[in-house]
Write a protein that holds these residues in place. Structure first.
Motif, PDB file in Angstrom:
ATOM      1  N   HIS A 315     -18.584 -49.504  32.178  1.00  8.75           N
ATOM      2  CA  HIS A 315     -20.045 -50.934  32.242  1.00  8.75           C
ATOM      3  C   HIS A 315     -19.294 -52.406  31.486  1.00  8.75           C
ATOM      4  O   HIS A 315     -19.329 -51.861  30.631  1.00  8.75           O
ATOM      5  N   TYR A 316     -19.349 -53.531  32.002  1.00  9.74           N
ATOM      6  CA  TYR A 316     -19.542 -54.608  31.314  1.00  9.74           C
ATOM      7  C   TYR A 316     -20.966 -55.370  30.720  1.00  9.74           C
ATOM      8  O   TYR A 316     -20.696 -56.031  30.406  1.00  9.74           O
ATOM      9  N   ASP A 317     -21.995 -54.935  31.440  1.00  4.56           N
ATOM     10  CA  ASP A 317     -23.073 -55.640  30.923  1.00  4.56           C
ATOM     11  C   ASP A 317     -24.075 -55.056  30.031  1.00  4.56           C
ATOM     12  O   ASP A 317     -23.261 -54.273  28.950  1.00  4.56           O
ATOM     13  N   HIS A 318     -24.533 -56.061  29.268  1.00  5.44           N
ATOM     14  CA  HIS A 318     -25.474 -55.917  28.384  1.00  5.44           C
ATOM     15  C   HIS A 318     -27.129 -56.133  28.416  1.00  5.44           C
ATOM     16  O   HIS A 318     -27.141 -57.035  29.128  1.00  5.44           O
ATOM     17  N   ASP A 319     -27.274 -56.039  27.129  1.00  3.89           N
ATOM     18  CA  ASP A 319     -28.395 -56.910  27.667  1.00  3.89           C
ATOM     19  C   ASP A 319     -28.928 -58.133  27.169  1.00  3.89           C
ATOM     20  O   ASP A 319     -29.920 -58.967  27.099  1.00  3.89           O
ATOM     21  N   GLY A 320     -27.809 -59.096  26.572  1.00  8.70           N
ATOM     22  CA  GLY A 320     -27.534 -60.856  27.398  1.00  8.70           C
ATOM     23  C   GLY A 320     -28.456 -61.298  26.320  1.00  8.70           C
ATOM     24  O   GLY A 320     -28.954 -61.216  25.219  1.00  8.70           O
ATOM     25  N   VAL A 321     -29.503 -62.304  26.201  1.00  5.63           N
ATOM     26  CA  VAL A 321     -29.813 -63.403  26.149  1.00  5.63           C
ATOM     27  C   VAL A 321     -31.752 -62.779  26.196  1.00  5.63           C
ATOM     28  O   VAL A 321     -32.433 -62.921  27.466  1.00  5.63           O
ATOM     29  N   LEU A 322     -32.669 -62.890  25.415  1.00  2.00           N
ATOM     30  CA  LEU A 322     -33.655 -62.237  25.514  1.00  2.00           C
ATOM     31  C   LEU A 322     -34.617 -64.555  25.678  1.00  2.00           C
ATOM     32  O   LEU A 322     -33.983 -64.733  25.367  1.00  2.00           O
ATOM     33  N   PRO A 323     -35.920 -64.445  26.179  1.00  3.85           N
ATOM     34  CA  PRO A 323     -36.247 -65.333  26.765  1.00  3.85           C
ATOM     35  C   PRO A 323     -36.868 -65.755  25.480  1.00  3.85           C
ATOM     36  O   PRO A 323     -36.827 -66.947  24.551  1.00  3.85           O
ATOM     37  N   ASP A 324     -37.036 -65.183  24.445  1.00  6.41           N
ATOM     38  CA  ASP A 324     -36.894 -65.754  22.717  1.00  6.41           C
ATOM     39  C   ASP A 324     -35.940 -66.564  22.030  1.00  6.41           C
ATOM     40  O   ASP A 324     -35.767 -66.958  20.773  1.00  6.41           O
ATOM     41  N   GLY A 325     -34.472 -66.474  22.721  1.00  2.00           N
ATOM     42  CA  GLY A 325     -33.363 -66.887  22.351  1.00  2.00           C
ATOM     43  C   GLY A 325     -32.494 -65.516  21.269  1.00  2.00           C
ATOM     44  O   GLY A 325     -31.152 -65.908  21.278  1.00  2.00           O
ATOM     45  N   THR A 326     -32.694 -64.805  21.407  1.00  2.68           N
ATOM     46  CA  THR A 326     -32.388 -63.292  21.035  1.00  2.68           C
ATOM     47  C   THR A 326     -31.189 -62.896  21.547  1.00  2.68           C
ATOM     48  O   THR A 326     -30.719 -63.232  22.769  1.00  2.68           O
ATOM     49  N   PHE A 327     -29.947 -62.641  20.837  1.00  2.13           N
ATOM     50  CA  PHE A 327     -28.773 -63.083  21.886  1.00  2.13           C
ATOM     51  C   PHE A 327     -27.596 -61.230  21.228  1.00  2.13           C
ATOM     52  O   PHE A 327     -28.221 -61.004  19.729  1.00  2.13           O
ATOM     53  N   PHE A 328     -27.853 -60.051  22.285  1.00  3.55           N
ATOM     54  CA  PHE A 328     -27.127 -59.509  21.602  1.00  3.55           C
ATOM     55  C   PHE A 328     -25.450 -58.714  21.877  1.00  3.55           C
ATOM     56  O   PHE A 328     -25.053 -59.087  23.393  1.00  3.55           O
ATOM     57  N   PRO A 329     -24.406 -58.919  21.124  1.00  3.11           N
ATOM     58  CA  PRO A 329     -23.259 -59.163  22.013  1.00  3.11           C
ATOM     59  C   PRO A 329     -22.897 -58.656  22.530  1.00  3.11           C
ATOM     60  O   PRO A 329     -21.794 -57.968  23.049  1.00  3.11           O
ATOM     61  N   GLY A 330     -23.234 -57.370  22.011  1.00  7.79           N
ATOM     62  CA  GLY A 330     -22.902 -55.703  22.673  1.00  7.79           C
ATOM     63  C   GLY A 330     -21.403 -55.724  22.512  1.00  7.79           C
ATOM     64  O   GLY A 330     -21.300 -55.090  24.106  1.00  7.79           O
ATOM     65  N   ALA A 331     -20.582 -55.623  21.672  1.00  5.12           N
ATOM     66  CA  ALA A 331     -19.591 -55.538  21.031  1.00  5.12           C
ATOM     67  C   ALA A 331     -19.121 -54.035  21.292  1.00  5.12           C
ATOM     68  O   ALA A 331     -17.919 -53.708  22.332  1.00  5.12           O
ATOM     69  N   ASP A 332     -19.609 -52.588  20.754  1.00  3.43           N
ATOM     70  CA  ASP A 332     -19.393 -51.653  21.447  1.00  3.43           C
ATOM     71  C   ASP A 332     -19.875 -51.262  22.651  1.00  3.43           C
ATOM     72  O   ASP A 332     -19.508 -50.489  23.348  1.00  3.43           O
ATOM     73  N   ASP A 333     -20.915 -51.435  22.583  1.00  2.82           N
ATOM     74  CA  ASP A 333     -21.732 -51.761  23.864  1.00  2.82           C
ATOM     75  C   ASP A 333     -21.817 -52.371  25.035  1.00  2.82           C
ATOM     76  O   ASP A 333     -22.806 -53.008  24.898  1.00  2.82           O
ATOM     77  N   ASN A 334     -21.403 -52.404  26.308  1.00  4.55           N
ATOM     78  CA  ASN A 334     -20.131 -51.575  26.006  1.00  4.55           C
ATOM     79  C   ASN A 334     -18.531 -52.993  26.678  1.00  4.55           C
ATOM     80  O   ASN A 334     -17.858 -52.530  27.122  1.00  4.55           O
ATOM     81  N   GLY A 335     -18.531 -54.052  24.974  1.00  3.20           N
ATOM     82  CA  GLY A 335     -17.998 -54.693  25.600  1.00  3.20           C
ATOM     83  C   GLY A 335     -16.803 -53.963  25.402  1.00  3.20           C
ATOM     84  O   GLY A 335     -15.026 -53.658  26.070  1.00  3.20           O
ATOM     85  N   SER A 336     -16.680 -52.815  23.883  1.00  2.00           N
ATOM     86  CA  SER A 336     -15.043 -51.530  23.665  1.00  2.00           C
ATOM     87  C   SER A 336     -14.536 -51.663  25.457  1.00  2.00           C
ATOM     88  O   SER A 336     -13.543 -51.251  25.764  1.00  2.00           O
ATOM     89  N   GLY A 337     -15.822 -51.011  25.720  1.00  2.00           N
ATOM     90  CA  GLY A 337     -15.397 -49.768  26.932  1.00  2.00           C
ATOM     91  C   GLY A 337     -14.638 -50.604  28.545  1.00  2.00           C
ATOM     92  O   GLY A 337     -14.144 -50.414  28.442  1.00  2.00           O
ATOM     93  N   THR A 338     -15.092 -51.921  27.949  1.00  2.00           N
ATOM     94  CA  THR A 338     -14.457 -52.648  29.105  1.00  2.00           C
ATOM     95  C   THR A 338     -13.681 -53.146  28.767  1.00  2.00           C
ATOM     96  O   THR A 338     -12.118 -53.561  29.601  1.00  2.00           O
ATOM     97  N   VAL A 339     -12.850 -53.365  27.903  1.00  2.00           N
ATOM     98  CA  VAL A 339     -11.919 -53.543  27.265  1.00  2.00           C
ATOM     99  C   VAL A 339     -11.027 -53.059  27.054  1.00  2.00           C
ATOM    100  O   VAL A 339      -9.884 -53.167  27.845  1.00  2.00           O
ATOM    101  N   GLY A 340     -10.991 -51.434  27.159  1.00  2.00           N
ATOM    102  CA  GLY A 340     -11.236 -50.674  27.292  1.00  2.00           C
ATOM    103  C   GLY A 340     -10.095 -50.149  28.687  1.00  2.00           C
ATOM    104  O   GLY A 340      -9.213 -49.766  29.324  1.00  2.00           O
ATOM    105  N   VAL A 341     -10.816 -50.879  30.150  1.00  2.00           N
ATOM    106  CA  VAL A 341     -10.496 -50.139  31.458  1.00  2.00           C
ATOM    107  C   VAL A 341      -9.450 -51.579  31.768  1.00  2.00           C
ATOM    108  O   VAL A 341      -8.087 -51.392  32.169  1.00  2.00           O
ATOM    109  N   MET A 342      -9.218 -52.275  30.746  1.00  2.00           N
ATOM    110  CA  MET A 342      -8.149 -54.046  30.720  1.00  2.00           C
ATOM    111  C   MET A 342      -6.983 -53.330  30.530  1.00  2.00           C
ATOM    112  O   MET A 342      -5.833 -53.779  30.754  1.00  2.00           O
TER     113      MET A 342
END
Length: 531
Positions: A315-342
């Motif tokens: 899966h490519y999605d993660h938690d995005g950006v919250l209304p207060d501006g908090t940013f979730f990079p999601g490098a492992d979850d699941n940037g890593s798996g997305t890269v793995g697919v590619m």
């Protein structure tokens, strides 16, 4: 003697074929490098991609990025000439546009949080009815003499009245009643009185707001059932969860507080409800939004067994950006798996280009909205592009880039291979042989335990394929302290291990895609109760 002579000639030939196959696989697996993985992941986990949130701009950029990579690799679009399979989603959010209490503006998820599904409306009041503990029994009732219909009501949503000796005024003993053990009971009782709005005060609200903050305003998601579905808003009063400090500000109008109220009830052994002069003006309610975040699908067509399909996913999605501006990079979850697919797609695409393409068709798929309830894979399982009956297996990568808590002080050369023998007696052996021949990692099966309290097998996208009797492996490097926090960043990824894990997926996929017979499905999976 002739028979022996023939066999003695054949053995070197078979050995040569085996060596050549080994060399061939390794040639393409070696295209999966640390440098390439890091290049992709640095982009996907960047602020530009904004945490790849469902329904957010970062999610849109992500699917465009994946589709472009698939196109550049030469993968065919799988959905009527497109790489996108739109997933029909409905986002339900409770929106608070205004909340003004005693001329003080309060902010949702900062000063309070709301639970409700009422239609959007305005709330206006010049008084608040305080019903103490909100308890209603024949011997003790906080509602006596109060008319709550259409009113704003304040209730202490915890505890119960106690006397000076520490005995409950409800049970008459030190044992608390179910008014304390069931927090919903008193809210249900207040609801019976048909108030307009409930202010629910408890000592845990401040900690809940501190811990979860804007996450509590992110809404819920589900698959849209039809184009004609109707909006079913509740007529029940919304519950505004407030802190004790906010409750005390309201109670100050009667020169009291939560603690003073409790002392009064304890000493008098009687309820002490009251009507408080207070102003409340709010505009809030439930809103629904249709979203169409797509699954991204690219295909390498097979040769003589092309009607059979192997899925390689993450899966490519993660938690995005919250209304207060908090940013979730999601490098492992699941940037890593997305890269793995590619990356695995890259290796198979190179083999295909060189005339060494797979016998079976391989579908590379990046799922949408996994974090919202495995919704992208659920949608695909209900609307498959290729018949599920012809789908031979799913190899899913979800978090393959870190070292988990279990292995932090020990062996880092591992991967959790989850579910490999749930449905097929052959899949686990194939994965183990690929690991033995090429990657030599520890294959950890701890999450295959039916008593696993985390229920990990059921918590990623492969489960929606397994539900249809498709053998699966969920490749997972495990949980770590940065899981679903803003600290899941690229600098903490173990790229040598990430690349090695990708290679295991590639080698396992190579065998599944090229063997003479499709995987047998000969096991009964454990029940999914408790998911």
């Amino acid at each position: 003697m002739k028979k022996f002579f023939f066999v003695s000639l054949l053995i070197p030939t078979l050995f040569s074929c085996s060596v050549n196959q080994h060399t061939l696989q390794k040639k393409y697996a070696d295209l999966l490098t640390e440098e390439s993985a890091k290049s992709h992941l640095t982009i996907l986990a960047s602020k530009e991609f904004a945490g790849r949130g469902t329904g957010q701009e970062g999610g849109k950029k992500t699917v465009e990025y994946i589709a472009k990579v698939f196109q550049e690799l030469g993968l065919k679009p799988a959905v009527n000439g497109s790489y996108y399979q739109p997933v029909n989603l409905v986002k339900s959010s409770y929106v608070v546009e205004q909340f003004n209490l005693n001329n003080q503006t309060l902010v949702n998820a900062k000063d309070f949080y709301v639970t409700g599904s009422n239609a959007f409306r305005n709330f206006n009041a010049s008084e608040i009815v305080f019903v103490g503990y909100g308890i209603n029994t024949p011997s003790y009732s906080d509602y006596a003499g109060q008319n709550l219909a259409g009113k704003v009501v304040l209730v202490i949503n915890e505890g119960e009245p106690m006397d000076a000796s520490g005995n409950s005024l409800i049970t008459g003993t030190s044992t608390l009643s179910d008014w304390s053990t069931s927090r919903s009971k008193r809210l249900q009782e207040v609801m019976k009185q048909n108030p307009a709005l409930i202010l629910s005060a408890n000592s845990q609200a401040a900690e809940m707001i501190k811990r979860f903050g804007s996450r509590m305003t992110s809404g819920s998601y589900r698959l849209k059932s039809s184009d004609k579905e109707t909006t079913n808003n509740s007529t029940a009063a919304p519950v505004v969860n407030i802190t004790e400090a906010t409750a005390n500000q309201i109670l100050a109008a009667n020169n009291t507080s939560i603690s003073k109220f409790k002392q009064t009830v304890s000493s008098t052994k009687k309820p002490n409800s009251s009507v408080l002069k207070a102003s409340l003006n709010a505009s809030m309610g439930s809103k629904k939004e249709n979203l169409f975040d797509p699954n991204v699908l690219g295909v390498i067509e097979g040769t003589d067994l092309k009607d059979e399909v192997l899925i390689i996913s993450g899966h490519y999605d993660h938690d995005g950006v919250l209304p207060d501006g908090t940013f979730f990079p999601g490098a492992d979850d699941n940037g890593s798996g997305t890269v793995g697919v590619m990356e695995v797609a890259k290796a198979f695409a190179a083999a295909k280009k060189a005339g060494r393409g797979p016998r079976r068709t391989i579908l590379f798929m990046a799922f949408a909205a996994e974090e919202k309830g495995l919704l992208g894979s659920d949608f695909y399982s209900q609307n498959p592009v290729f018949p599920l009956a012809n789908t031979v297996a799913c190899l899913n990568m979800d978090m393959i880039g870190r070292i988990d808590n279990k292995h932090l002080e020990g062996n880092h050369n591992y991967i959790h291979a989850i579910g490999s023998e749930m449905l097929s007696s052959e899949l686990k052996a194939i994965n183990e042989k690929a690991n033995q021949d090429f990657t030599q990692m520890e294959l950890d099966y701890m999450y295959d335990d039916p008593k696993d309290p985390m229920r990990i097998y059921y918590r990623s996208d492969q489960y929606n394929l397994a539900k249809h009797n498709i053998p699966v492996i969920f490749y997972f490097s495990g949980l770590h302290p940065d899981y679903h926090t803003p600290n899941d960043t690229v600098d903490k990824i173990n790229f040598p291990m990430m690349a090695k894990r990708e290679k295991l997926v590639f080698h396992t996929a190579w065998e599944i895609a090229n063997r003479d017979k499709k995987l047998v499905v000969d096991k009964t999976p454990p029940p999914a109760s408790g998911r």
